[in-house]
Design an enzyme around this catalytic site. Sequence first.
Site, PDB file in Angstrom:
ATOM      1  N   HIS A 288       4.421  13.382   4.987  1.00  0.00           N
ATOM      2  CA  HIS A 288       3.403  12.320   5.035  1.00  0.00           C
ATOM      3  C   HIS A 288       3.492  11.650   6.399  1.00  0.00           C
ATOM      4  O   HIS A 288       4.576  11.455   6.943  1.00  0.00           O
ATOM      5  CB  HIS A 288       3.699  11.299   3.928  1.00  0.00           C
ATOM      6  CG  HIS A 288       2.587  10.324   3.700  1.00  0.00           C
ATOM      7  ND1 HIS A 288       2.306   9.295   4.570  1.00  0.00           N
ATOM      8  CD2 HIS A 288       1.686  10.209   2.690  1.00  0.00           C
ATOM      9  CE1 HIS A 288       1.279   8.596   4.101  1.00  0.00           C
ATOM     10  NE2 HIS A 288       0.879   9.130   2.960  1.00  0.00           N
TER      11      HIS A 288
ATOM     12  N   GLU B 224       2.487  -0.823  -6.416  1.00  0.00           N
ATOM     13  CA  GLU B 224       1.276  -0.262  -7.031  1.00  0.00           C
ATOM     14  C   GLU B 224       1.324  -0.172  -8.553  1.00  0.00           C
ATOM     15  O   GLU B 224       1.379   0.925  -9.121  1.00  0.00           O
ATOM     16  CB  GLU B 224       0.977   1.115  -6.450  1.00  0.00           C
ATOM     17  CG  GLU B 224       0.504   1.049  -5.021  1.00  0.00           C
ATOM     18  CD  GLU B 224       0.034   2.389  -4.473  1.00  0.00           C
ATOM     19  OE1 GLU B 224       0.351   3.427  -5.075  1.00  0.00           O
ATOM     20  OE2 GLU B 224      -0.652   2.382  -3.448  1.00  0.00           O
TER      21      GLU B 224
ATOM     22  N   ARG C 257       8.540   8.057 -10.168  1.00  0.00           N
ATOM     23  CA  ARG C 257       8.618   6.600  -9.970  1.00  0.00           C
ATOM     24  C   ARG C 257       7.491   5.946 -10.750  1.00  0.00           C
ATOM     25  O   ARG C 257       6.612   6.633 -11.263  1.00  0.00           O
ATOM     26  CB  ARG C 257       8.518   6.260  -8.492  1.00  0.00           C
ATOM     27  CG  ARG C 257       7.216   6.753  -7.891  1.00  0.00           C
ATOM     28  CD  ARG C 257       7.008   6.311  -6.472  1.00  0.00           C
ATOM     29  NE  ARG C 257       5.793   6.938  -5.963  1.00  0.00           N
ATOM     30  CZ  ARG C 257       5.243   6.682  -4.806  1.00  0.00           C
ATOM     31  NH1 ARG C 257       5.777   5.804  -3.992  1.00  0.00           N
ATOM     32  NH2 ARG C 257       4.133   7.287  -4.434  1.00  0.00           N
TER      33      ARG C 257
ATOM     34  N   GLU D 164      -0.638  -1.027   3.077  1.00  0.00           N
ATOM     35  CA  GLU D 164      -0.265   0.354   3.416  1.00  0.00           C
ATOM     36  C   GLU D 164      -1.492   1.076   3.943  1.00  0.00           C
ATOM     37  O   GLU D 164      -2.611   0.852   3.455  1.00  0.00           O
ATOM     38  CB  GLU D 164       0.185   1.138   2.167  1.00  0.00           C
ATOM     39  CG  GLU D 164       1.546   0.822   1.653  1.00  0.00           C
ATOM     40  CD  GLU D 164       1.902   1.717   0.462  1.00  0.00           C
ATOM     41  OE1 GLU D 164       1.393   2.857   0.373  1.00  0.00           O
ATOM     42  OE2 GLU D 164       2.686   1.268  -0.383  1.00  0.00           O
TER      43      GLU D 164
HETATM   44  C1  GAL Z   1       1.143   4.924  -1.896  1.00  0.00           C
HETATM   45  C2  GAL Z   1       2.548   4.471  -2.290  1.00  0.00           C
HETATM   46  C3  GAL Z   1       3.540   4.744  -1.174  1.00  0.00           C
HETATM   47  C4  GAL Z   1       3.380   6.151  -0.657  1.00  0.00           C
HETATM   48  C5  GAL Z   1       1.958   6.372  -0.235  1.00  0.00           C
HETATM   49  C6  GAL Z   1       1.704   7.737   0.346  1.00  0.00           C
HETATM   50  O1  GAL Z   1       0.294   5.013  -2.994  1.00  0.00           O
HETATM   51  O2  GAL Z   1       2.556   3.106  -2.576  1.00  0.00           O
HETATM   52  O3  GAL Z   1       4.849   4.528  -1.648  1.00  0.00           O
HETATM   53  O4  GAL Z   1       3.736   7.060  -1.642  1.00  0.00           O
HETATM   54  O5  GAL Z   1       1.116   6.196  -1.341  1.00  0.00           O
HETATM   55  O6  GAL Z   1       0.361   7.896   0.718  1.00  0.00           O
END
Ligand code: GAL
Length: 675
Positions: A372, A158, A119, A321
Amino acid sequence: MKNGFGPILPGAEHILHGADYNPEQFLYHPEVLSEDIRLMKLAGCNIMSVGIFAWAALEPREYEYHFEWLDEVLDRLAENGIGVLLATPSAARPVWMTQKYPDVARTDERGRRQRHGGRQNHCSSSVTYRKKVTEINTLLAKRYGHHPAVRGWHVSNEYVGEGCYCEKCQSAFREWLKQKYHGDIHELNEAWWTYFWSHTYQSFDEIEAPSPLGEMQLHGLNLDWKRFISHMQLDFYLMECEPLRRLTPNLPVTTNFHDFVHLDGGVNYWEWAPHVDFISWDNYPYWHTDTHSNWEEAVERAFIHDINRSLKNGKPFALLESSPSATNWQPVAKLRRPGMLNLGSVQAIAHGADTVQYFQWRKSLGGSEKFHGAVVDHYGGQRTRVFQEVQQMGEELSKLDSIIGVTESSKVAIIYDWENAWAMNDAEGPRQKGLDYFETCIAHYQPFWTLGIQVDVINMEHKLEGYDLVIAPMLYMLPENVARRMARYVENGGYLVTTYWSGIVDENDRCRTCGRPNGLRQVLGIWSEEIDALYDSDVVDVEGYKARTFCDLIHLDGAESLLSYSSEFYAGRPALTRNHYGKGYAFYIAFRSYDSFLQDFYTRLAQELKLPRAINAGLPIGVTAQKRGDILFVQNYDGESKQIQLDQPYYDRLTGQLYQGWLPLKPYSYQILES
Ligand code: GAL
């Protein structure tokens, strides 16, 4: 002093609480949606970021759109009072697109066009990709721009500074350089100092992006390439925003900034800040590691939160996030110890976040992030420790309405500048083992964290007026106009602290003549003749303090010496100086230190300048405090219980309990107090 901003999402009455919600993974399990909504309400969630990677579900074949599932998700969320940050899906494209239009994929630095996969790896100058993104964004804006659930836009995911090396991007780079250097190749040759190793260009057409197959050591080229990539990413983002802004002018737009520790791959988010309606960032701390303590990690996270608050001059930001449990990409997926999840979330709030959001709501059943952390585990219910902690956070956040839109202004600023980092890390000297710019800035920040003094973290272009103290560690790149502004700041009464390895090069990473620190010699009243880079085991004595890694050998030129080296061949020469310049003072710290020096030095300056502390109390190791509006956040990042002696009576905002005298703090805990 308080800054008053409105809520980041117009009309929001509570601090936002939610997650990345990727329901397109469960379209063949329709029962999941109702259960998700039940659990969201139970956890006190009021916002979800939806559709971030959903392009394949929205357009499984070219021009065959399936919006019905998203209609249902948004309708159901709206019916249940849960708002949505609707994402544009450009961060991950469907397979058919790469296969039909290979130019949408990025070309790597060796000239190889990538195949489909992963991605966030499109070519920013691809006309096809820009067209496709505009089409889907326009459809989303038309269909959902007035949907009652939709509260704002979450653009892509991101954006980071990874460049594409295809011919189209390379010619865009040449055009960008032509503009920058006024079409004059001599100006570029001068700026990049191309005369060494016969690297001189005769025309812009000869320039190629840095590559391991070709040029890697022309620092001016490397720096401009990084700037160009940042510019291209921003240009792509602005292109994405165009239909959103045009069709839904009332919806705020943001994009989630990456964790900044990946500096060298970074984009310059200072250039982005004016183009987002509020800053958002993704915070993934390394808690419970075997390399450093939790409170040291907390200092680093606090620093990054403060960058995000400073990016829009104190405006609250979104914690868009964070992992509700372990990540799957850190070296070890150690579980958050009880309390740590909410402590990390409260830290963001204390530093100016108006949201707590997690990645992701429900754990994927397969694919790269199936292990995760997520709010809802594979098991699916509410009986997990993680879910219950999230639920507790939801309850607590609902009691913090009074601080929505409010932040405190700071009297101290630390300059941490991405372009300076890019240039310095690329410069091949004076220590190939690493210059540790980021770590150095953190070391200068930590004393304030320990004292509970709020700090802004700004770039070198930021205005300095309004701060009592500005600290510029290792400002290697110091353009003339920045040096002039610093001089004016001190002249007018400001306190400036800078260090070894400052004022070395101009904005093109080209060394300057006239002696270092260039542009600040008069203000600092010193001249730096040479710098001694040390091996890790080397220690130089500075009147009882220990200098390591760098010792700058300076001459006094008007300044007074406050400390001197007391070992090595430079024993007796100044190591710390102060110069009275105009109405202010400029300090130069000539050495790096890992012991108590910085804490002692900044504690004295804080007393002299009467810098405001969140609370007038001794804070034990691992404990800090922030003030925000009418609330005092006291946090303990240590695994041991702590206590602090209160300077006045406080009430617990969550329970109403009165505290006088000693305030107890359990391991990994916080107290949210008001007076
Ligand atoms: C971020 C990303 C998310 C997910 C996350 C996992 O950098 O934006 O989509 O992958 O990490 O920690």
